[in-house]
Design a protein around this motif. Structure first.
Motif, PDB file in Angstrom:
ATOM      1  N   LYS A  23    -109.940 -34.519 -45.344  1.00 13.94           N
ATOM      2  CA  LYS A  23    -110.338 -34.377 -46.749  1.00 13.94           C
ATOM      3  C   LYS A  23    -111.828 -34.090 -46.759  1.00 13.94           C
ATOM      4  O   LYS A  23    -112.654 -34.958 -46.522  1.00 13.94           O
ATOM      5  CB  LYS A  23    -110.006 -35.645 -47.516  1.00 13.94           C
ATOM      6  CG  LYS A  23    -110.262 -35.498 -49.008  1.00 13.94           C
ATOM      7  CD  LYS A  23    -109.629 -36.608 -49.813  1.00 13.94           C
ATOM      8  CE  LYS A  23    -110.177 -36.630 -51.240  1.00 13.94           C
ATOM      9  NZ  LYS A  23    -110.229 -35.314 -51.884  1.00 13.94           N
ATOM     10  N   ARG A  24    -112.174 -32.830 -47.032  1.00 12.53           N
ATOM     11  CA  ARG A  24    -113.568 -32.442 -46.876  1.00 12.53           C
ATOM     12  C   ARG A  24    -114.326 -32.475 -48.199  1.00 12.53           C
ATOM     13  O   ARG A  24    -115.528 -32.359 -48.225  1.00 12.53           O
ATOM     14  CB  ARG A  24    -113.639 -31.052 -46.255  1.00 12.53           C
ATOM     15  CG  ARG A  24    -113.175 -31.074 -44.800  1.00 12.53           C
ATOM     16  CD  ARG A  24    -113.431 -29.754 -44.132  1.00 12.53           C
ATOM     17  NE  ARG A  24    -112.519 -28.727 -44.594  1.00 12.53           N
ATOM     18  CZ  ARG A  24    -112.886 -27.532 -45.048  1.00 12.53           C
ATOM     19  NH1 ARG A  24    -114.136 -27.206 -45.107  1.00 12.53           N
ATOM     20  NH2 ARG A  24    -111.984 -26.658 -45.441  1.00 12.53           N
ATOM     21  N   GLU A  25    -113.584 -32.618 -49.291  1.00 12.77           N
ATOM     22  CA  GLU A  25    -114.271 -32.493 -50.566  1.00 12.77           C
ATOM     23  C   GLU A  25    -114.432 -33.853 -51.217  1.00 12.77           C
ATOM     24  O   GLU A  25    -113.475 -34.610 -51.335  1.00 12.77           O
ATOM     25  CB  GLU A  25    -113.480 -31.567 -51.483  1.00 12.77           C
ATOM     26  CG  GLU A  25    -114.383 -30.628 -52.219  1.00 12.77           C
ATOM     27  CD  GLU A  25    -113.577 -29.554 -52.926  1.00 12.77           C
ATOM     28  OE1 GLU A  25    -114.136 -28.910 -53.802  1.00 12.77           O
ATOM     29  OE2 GLU A  25    -112.384 -29.382 -52.605  1.00 12.77           O
ATOM     30  N   ASP A  26    -115.639 -34.150 -51.619  1.00  7.90           N
ATOM     31  CA  ASP A  26    -115.841 -35.366 -52.389  1.00  7.90           C
ATOM     32  C   ASP A  26    -116.285 -34.929 -53.775  1.00  7.90           C
ATOM     33  O   ASP A  26    -117.460 -34.748 -54.048  1.00  7.90           O
ATOM     34  CB  ASP A  26    -116.884 -36.267 -51.728  1.00  7.90           C
ATOM     35  CG  ASP A  26    -118.186 -35.519 -51.474  1.00  7.90           C
ATOM     36  OD1 ASP A  26    -118.133 -34.274 -51.298  1.00  7.90           O
ATOM     37  OD2 ASP A  26    -119.253 -36.161 -51.472  1.00  7.90           O
ATOM     38  N   PRO A 236    -115.098 -26.087 -50.115  1.00  8.13           N
ATOM     39  CA  PRO A 236    -116.087 -25.788 -49.073  1.00  8.13           C
ATOM     40  C   PRO A 236    -115.601 -24.653 -48.162  1.00  8.13           C
ATOM     41  O   PRO A 236    -114.408 -24.504 -47.918  1.00  8.13           O
ATOM     42  CB  PRO A 236    -116.191 -27.093 -48.286  1.00  8.13           C
ATOM     43  CG  PRO A 236    -115.532 -28.140 -49.091  1.00  8.13           C
ATOM     44  CD  PRO A 236    -114.615 -27.472 -50.049  1.00  8.13           C
ATOM     45  N   ASP A 263    -122.827 -25.834 -45.951  1.00  7.81           N
ATOM     46  CA  ASP A 263    -122.395 -27.043 -46.652  1.00  7.81           C
ATOM     47  C   ASP A 263    -122.015 -28.083 -45.591  1.00  7.81           C
ATOM     48  O   ASP A 263    -121.366 -27.744 -44.600  1.00  7.81           O
ATOM     49  CB  ASP A 263    -121.148 -26.649 -47.460  1.00  7.81           C
ATOM     50  CG  ASP A 263    -120.706 -27.713 -48.439  1.00  7.81           C
ATOM     51  OD1 ASP A 263    -121.028 -28.891 -48.237  1.00  7.81           O
ATOM     52  OD2 ASP A 263    -120.025 -27.334 -49.413  1.00  7.81           O
ATOM     53  N   GLU A 264    -122.360 -29.323 -45.815  1.00  9.94           N
ATOM     54  CA  GLU A 264    -121.952 -30.369 -44.872  1.00  9.94           C
ATOM     55  C   GLU A 264    -120.439 -30.474 -44.783  1.00  9.94           C
ATOM     56  O   GLU A 264    -119.897 -30.982 -43.802  1.00  9.94           O
ATOM     57  CB  GLU A 264    -122.542 -31.725 -45.294  1.00  9.94           C
ATOM     58  CG  GLU A 264    -124.052 -31.781 -45.167  1.00  9.94           C
ATOM     59  CD  GLU A 264    -124.636 -33.094 -45.671  1.00  9.94           C
ATOM     60  OE1 GLU A 264    -123.849 -33.973 -46.085  1.00  9.94           O
ATOM     61  OE2 GLU A 264    -125.872 -33.224 -45.644  1.00  9.94           O
ATOM     62  N   SER A 265    -119.733 -30.012 -45.816  1.00 11.02           N
ATOM     63  CA  SER A 265    -118.269 -30.091 -45.833  1.00 11.02           C
ATOM     64  C   SER A 265    -117.599 -28.819 -45.331  1.00 11.02           C
ATOM     65  O   SER A 265    -116.369 -28.719 -45.339  1.00 11.02           O
ATOM     66  CB  SER A 265    -117.782 -30.369 -47.248  1.00 11.02           C
ATOM     67  OG  SER A 265    -118.367 -31.540 -47.751  1.00 11.02           O
ATOM     68  N   GLN A 267    -116.115 -26.051 -42.715  1.00 13.35           N
ATOM     69  CA  GLN A 267    -115.376 -26.271 -41.464  1.00 13.35           C
ATOM     70  C   GLN A 267    -115.405 -25.023 -40.600  1.00 13.35           C
ATOM     71  O   GLN A 267    -115.023 -23.945 -41.049  1.00 13.35           O
ATOM     72  CB  GLN A 267    -113.925 -26.653 -41.748  1.00 13.35           C
ATOM     73  CG  GLN A 267    -113.144 -26.972 -40.455  1.00 13.35           C
ATOM     74  CD  GLN A 267    -111.831 -27.669 -40.731  1.00 13.35           C
ATOM     75  OE1 GLN A 267    -111.022 -27.188 -41.497  1.00 13.35           O
ATOM     76  NE2 GLN A 267    -111.627 -28.819 -40.101  1.00 13.35           N
ATOM     77  N   SER A 301    -121.829 -30.670 -40.603  1.00 14.36           N
ATOM     78  CA  SER A 301    -120.562 -29.947 -40.739  1.00 14.36           C
ATOM     79  C   SER A 301    -119.868 -29.814 -39.385  1.00 14.36           C
ATOM     80  O   SER A 301    -118.667 -30.070 -39.250  1.00 14.36           O
ATOM     81  CB  SER A 301    -120.807 -28.556 -41.343  1.00 14.36           C
ATOM     82  OG  SER A 301    -119.737 -27.692 -41.057  1.00 14.36           O
ATOM     83  N   ASP A 304    -118.695 -33.287 -38.070  1.00 16.39           N
ATOM     84  CA  ASP A 304    -117.614 -33.946 -38.815  1.00 16.39           C
ATOM     85  C   ASP A 304    -116.336 -33.117 -38.884  1.00 16.39           C
ATOM     86  O   ASP A 304    -115.242 -33.678 -38.955  1.00 16.39           O
ATOM     87  CB  ASP A 304    -118.063 -34.263 -40.245  1.00 16.39           C
ATOM     88  CG  ASP A 304    -119.088 -35.387 -40.278  1.00 16.39           C
ATOM     89  OD1 ASP A 304    -119.290 -36.035 -39.230  1.00 16.39           O
ATOM     90  OD2 ASP A 304    -119.687 -35.614 -41.341  1.00 16.39           O
ATOM     91  N   TYR A 305    -116.466 -31.801 -38.911  1.00 14.82           N
ATOM     92  CA  TYR A 305    -115.274 -30.983 -39.157  1.00 14.82           C
ATOM     93  C   TYR A 305    -115.067 -29.861 -38.154  1.00 14.82           C
ATOM     94  O   TYR A 305    -114.027 -29.206 -38.174  1.00 14.82           O
ATOM     95  CB  TYR A 305    -115.333 -30.391 -40.578  1.00 14.82           C
ATOM     96  CG  TYR A 305    -115.477 -31.462 -41.635  1.00 14.82           C
ATOM     97  CD1 TYR A 305    -114.456 -32.397 -41.833  1.00 14.82           C
ATOM     98  CD2 TYR A 305    -116.617 -31.559 -42.418  1.00 14.82           C
ATOM     99  CE1 TYR A 305    -114.586 -33.393 -42.786  1.00 14.82           C
ATOM    100  CE2 TYR A 305    -116.751 -32.554 -43.379  1.00 14.82           C
ATOM    101  CZ  TYR A 305    -115.732 -33.466 -43.558  1.00 14.82           C
ATOM    102  OH  TYR A 305    -115.858 -34.457 -44.497  1.00 14.82           O
TER     103      TYR A 305
END
Lengths: 433, 433
Positions: A23-26, A236, A263-265, A267, A301, A304-305
Motif C-alpha cells: 500500500k503505497r498511498e497515504d 504514485p 515521490d517517496e511512494s 515504485q 522510494s 521501501d518499494y
C-alpha cells in the motif's frame, strides 16, 4: 520490502505478493474539508474563491485580477529561458502529431433491413485544466493535458494554477501560451475545482476537469464527478524495466531512479534474466544515490518499494509484468518487439535501449498521464478520447421498422414495458393498414 | 413542475431552469452498510457471500451451488417462450454487428526523426456483469452489456444475478446463453459486486464491472472503483422529442410514455414548433395514461418531471436540446438529418417518425446504456471501448534520441528532475563519444 528476489526461490510467490500489494498511498482524509469548500463556492461564488485563495495562497485578488491578462501571461512566459521555450515548442509539436492520429472517425451505414446506423464524435465544449503550483508545477504535464483537449477541438480551455505568495512558474506560462490555453485563473485547491465545476460570477462552468493535484484537489475532483467529467485520479508513479544482461547497469539504474525521484511512494522495479546484471544495477543505483539532487526522495522510494527480480527467462518476465500491469514498462532486451507481443497490461511500453522512460515524459509524443496502481488492467492513458463524446445515430425506414419492429414488441412485452411496445405497434399498425 | 412552456413567455428562462435543475434522484445513503458488506466479503470470502445471500435473497446456497451449471442455465432458458428467444437472437446479431464496427485499430508509424510510435488495443481479461433480479431484470440490458464485452474479446465474462426466493428469469437466462456469458452466479447486491472485485474462494476476481443495479449495487461499484474499472452510474432515464406539427400525437405520446413508464423519476420532454400539436400530445398522454399497465409509475413521472415546450423554430429547439444534453433524443421533423447536424450533446439520436426510441432499447443495434443527467456533455454510451485499453508504444533509434533527446534534458532540468535528464544524458554521451 524485499529488494532482491529470485523466481526460483521457494518463497518467491509470497515475496512477489508483498510487492504487488504494497500500500503505497497515504491519502489523508480531507473529504469533509473539501465538501465544505465546494458548498461555500457554490453558495458564494467569487467571494468564497477569493477568500480561500487569500487564506491558502496568501494572495489578495479581486474578480478583476483573478484571471491573468494576456499581457501578464506573456510577461511571465518571457522569463522562461529560450532553450526551455524551444524544447516546449518541440514537445508540443510531437505530442500534437501523436494525438492527431488518435482522432476517431464518424461512421454511417445502411444495413440490409434499410436502417441507417452510425455515430458521430463531438468535442466537449469547455474543459478545465488543473495545474499545481509550487514544486510539482510541471510544464510537461500542462502540455500532456492541454494538447489532447485542443486536438479534440475543445473550444474553451480554462486553466487554474495557484500562485502561492504570488509566485508564477515562467515555464508553465510558456507552455500554456504554446498549447493555446484560453483562460488562466490564479487560483488552486478544492476551491478552483469547485469554481470550474459549478461556475462563479467570473468563471464560466466547464464540462470536464483534468490534471494532477494534491489530496484536496483529488478529493474535490471525486466530489464534482457527475456534475462534470474528470480524468483518472493518478496514484504514485511506477516503472518496471525488463532487461537482459546486455545493458549498461548505470543506464538502467538511472531509468529506475527517474521514477523514484518523483515521490517517496513511487515504485521502481527491475526484472532481469541475469542475476549478476541485477546486482550490478542495484550497485549502480546506490552509487547514483550518493550524489543525486533528489536522493532523499529517491532513496526512500527505492528502499521501501524498489526491487530487483531475477527471472528464469523472458516468458516468465512477461507473465510477471502482466501481474504488475505497470504504468511504464521499459523493454531493454535484444528483441523488444517480440517481448512486447507477450505483454497484455501496461500503460506505456518503451522499446529498446535508446528509449529511456524520460523520453516519454517529455518529448516522445505519447501521453505521460497513464494508469497507475495496476489499473492498466482496465484503463488507458489520457488521449483525445477523454475530450470527445460519441452520439449514436439510428434512422429506421418504414421497411426496416416492418422488419425488426415485431422483435422489439416481443421483447417489450416480455419486459412488461407496455408503452415501449405500443410505440412500435402504433407505427406498424399504420404501415400494415 | 411546469407542464406547458412557451419560449416566448417572459418567465420562460426561469421555468426552463427549473426543469433543468430538477433533482430527480433520491439516492438513499447506504454507503456505510455497503462498506461493511465489502469488508466482510474481503475478509471471509464465500462464507460472507453465502450468509448475505441467505439473509437478503432467502436462498440457501453452498460454494458448489453458487454457480449455475450449464444444465441449470439451459433448463431455465428453455422456459423462455420461443418468440422471445428468436427476438433475443435477432437483437444479439444486430447489437453485435453494430459494435463490431466500433473496434479501434492498432497503429504504428515511424516519424521523421526515426522514432517508431504507435499504440495497441487489448481487451480487459475478465469482466463482471451485474444483472438485477426481480422486476427490473431485463434481458435487453444483459445483451447491451455482454455483447460489447464479447466483441472486444473479453475472455472471461462472469455474471451475477440475484434469485430472490429462488426465482430465475427465463428470458435473462436465454439472453446469457445467446450472448456467450461464461459464468453465472446466483448472487446479487453489494456482496456480489465485492465478490467480483476482490474474488472469493469460488469466484475469481475480474478487472471491470458493468451493469445496472439498485442503490446498494451503485454504492458498491463506486467503492470498488480503482480496484476494478466500472461503467457509469446511470441515473433515471430521460427522453427529449423534438417534433413539428406533422406527426401523430398518439405516437409521440407513446414515445414520451415509454421513458416515463421506467421510473417515477424518469423525465419525458417534448419540444415542438406547433403549440396546437403540443397540446394534442399532452391530451394523448393523458388518454393513454387511463389504460396503461404501468400508469401509476408513468403518471407520476409525467406529472412531476414531464413537459411540453413550444419553441419559435427548430434552431431554438436545437439550442434548448443542447442545454438539456438528453440521454435519448428523438427528431420527428421533416428533415431530421439537417436538425441532427445542429445538435452537439446527446447520448443517442433517433431520426424520423419510423424510429421510436424503443427500437434503440431493444433491436436497433446501438447501445441502450447511455449518459443521463446532462452527462452527455462529457461522456458517451457503453461501447467496445469500455472493455478495451490502449498501451502506447515508443521506440527511439539512436538517431531519433540524438535528435530529440536534448530537449528532454532541458525540460528535465527545468523541472528539477535530475535523474530524468541523466537517463538521457548517459545514452547521448555514448552516442557522441
Amino acid at each position: 520490502m524485499p529488494q532482491f528476489l529470485e523466481t526460483t526461490a521457494t518463497d518467491f510467490e509470497a515475496q512477489f505478493q508483498t510487492l504487488l500489494n504494497a500500500k503505497r498511498e497515504d491519502s489523508p482524509d480531507v473529504d469533509d474539508v473539501v465538501a465544505g469548500i465546494i458548498a461555500d463556492v457554490r453558495a458564494r461564488g467569487d467571494a468564497a474563491v477569493l477568500e480561500l485563495t487569500e487564506r491558502f495562497d496568501r494572495v489578495a485578488l479581486t474578480p478583476e485580477t483573478m484571471r491573468m491578462t494576456p499581457e501578464e501571461v506573456a510577461a511571465a512566459a518571457d522569463d522562461a529561458p529560450e532553450e526551455v521555450r524551444a524544447a516546449l515548442v518541440l514537445a508540443e509539436e510531437r505530442i500534437r502529431a501523436y494525438h492527431e492520429r488518435q482522432m476517431p472517425s464518424d461512421e454511417s451505414w445502411t444495413d440490409e433491413s434499410g436502417a441507417r446506423l452510425g455515430w458521430r464524435w463531438t468535442p466537449v465544449s469547455a474543459a478545465g485544466l488543473y495545474v499545481p503550483g509550487g514544486l510539482a508545477s510541471y510544464p510537461s504535464s500542462l502540455l500532456m493535458n492541454a494538447v489532447p483537449a485542443k486536438v479534440a477541438g475543445v473550444q474553451r480551455l480554462a486553466m487554474v494554477v495557484p500562485t502561492p505568495d504570488g509566485a508564477v512558474n515562467p515555464a508553465v506560462m510558456a507552455a500554456a501560451q504554446i498549447a493555446g490555453v484560453d483562460e488562466i485563473y490564479r487560483i488552486g485547491g478544492a476551491q478552483a475545482v469547485a469554481a470550474l465545476a459549478y461556475g462563479t460570477q467570473t468563471i464560466a462552468a466547464v464540462d470536464k476537469i483534468t490534471g494532477p493535484g494534491n489530496a484536496f484537489v483529488a478529493a474535490a475532483k471525486r466530489r464534482v464527478f457527475g456534475r462534470v467529467g474528470i480524468d483518472m485520479i493518478a496514484g504514485p508513479s511506477e516503472i518496471l524495466v525488463i532487461a537482459d544482461g546486455d545493458n549498461d547497469p548505470d543506464w538502467i539504474a538511472l531509468d529506475l531512479l527517474s521514477q523514484a525521484e518523483h515521490d517517496e511512494s513511487a515504485q521502481s522495479l527491475l526484472i532481469t534474466t541475469d542475476a549478476a546484471f541485477g546486482k550490478a544495477v542495484a550497485e549502480a543505483v546506490d552509487k547514483r544515490l550518493e550524489t543525486l539532487e533528489r536522493r532523499a526522495i529517491a532513496g526512500i522510494s527505492w528502499r521501501d518499494y524498489g526491487a530487483v527480480i531475477v527471472a528464469r527467462d523472458l516468458d516468465e518476465a512477461a507473465a510477471l509484468s502482466d501481474r504488475i500491469a505497470p504504468e511504464h514498462l521499459e523493454l531493454c532486451v535484444a528483441d523488444p518487439d517480440a517481448l512486447a507481443e507477450k505483454i497484455t497490461h501496461a500503460g506505456a511500453i518503451f522499446l529498446g535501449q535508446w528509449t529511456p522512460e524520460a523520453i516519454g515524459d517529455y518529448i516522445g509524443g505519447p501521453n505521460h498521464v497513464l494508469p497507475t496502481a495496476r489499473s492498466a488492467r482496465f484503463s488507458s492513458g489520457l488521449s483525445v478520447m477523454d475530450f470527445l463524446k460519441r452520439t449514436t445515430l439510428a434512422k429506421m425506414s418504414a421497411d426496416s421498422l416492418r422488419a425488426i419492429g415485431p422483435a422489439a414488441e416481443v421483447l417489450a412485452t416480455s419486459e412488461s414495458l407496455e408503452a415501449h411496445g405500443l410505440s412500435v405497434t402504433a407505427r406498424l399498425s399504420k404501415l400494415n393498414r
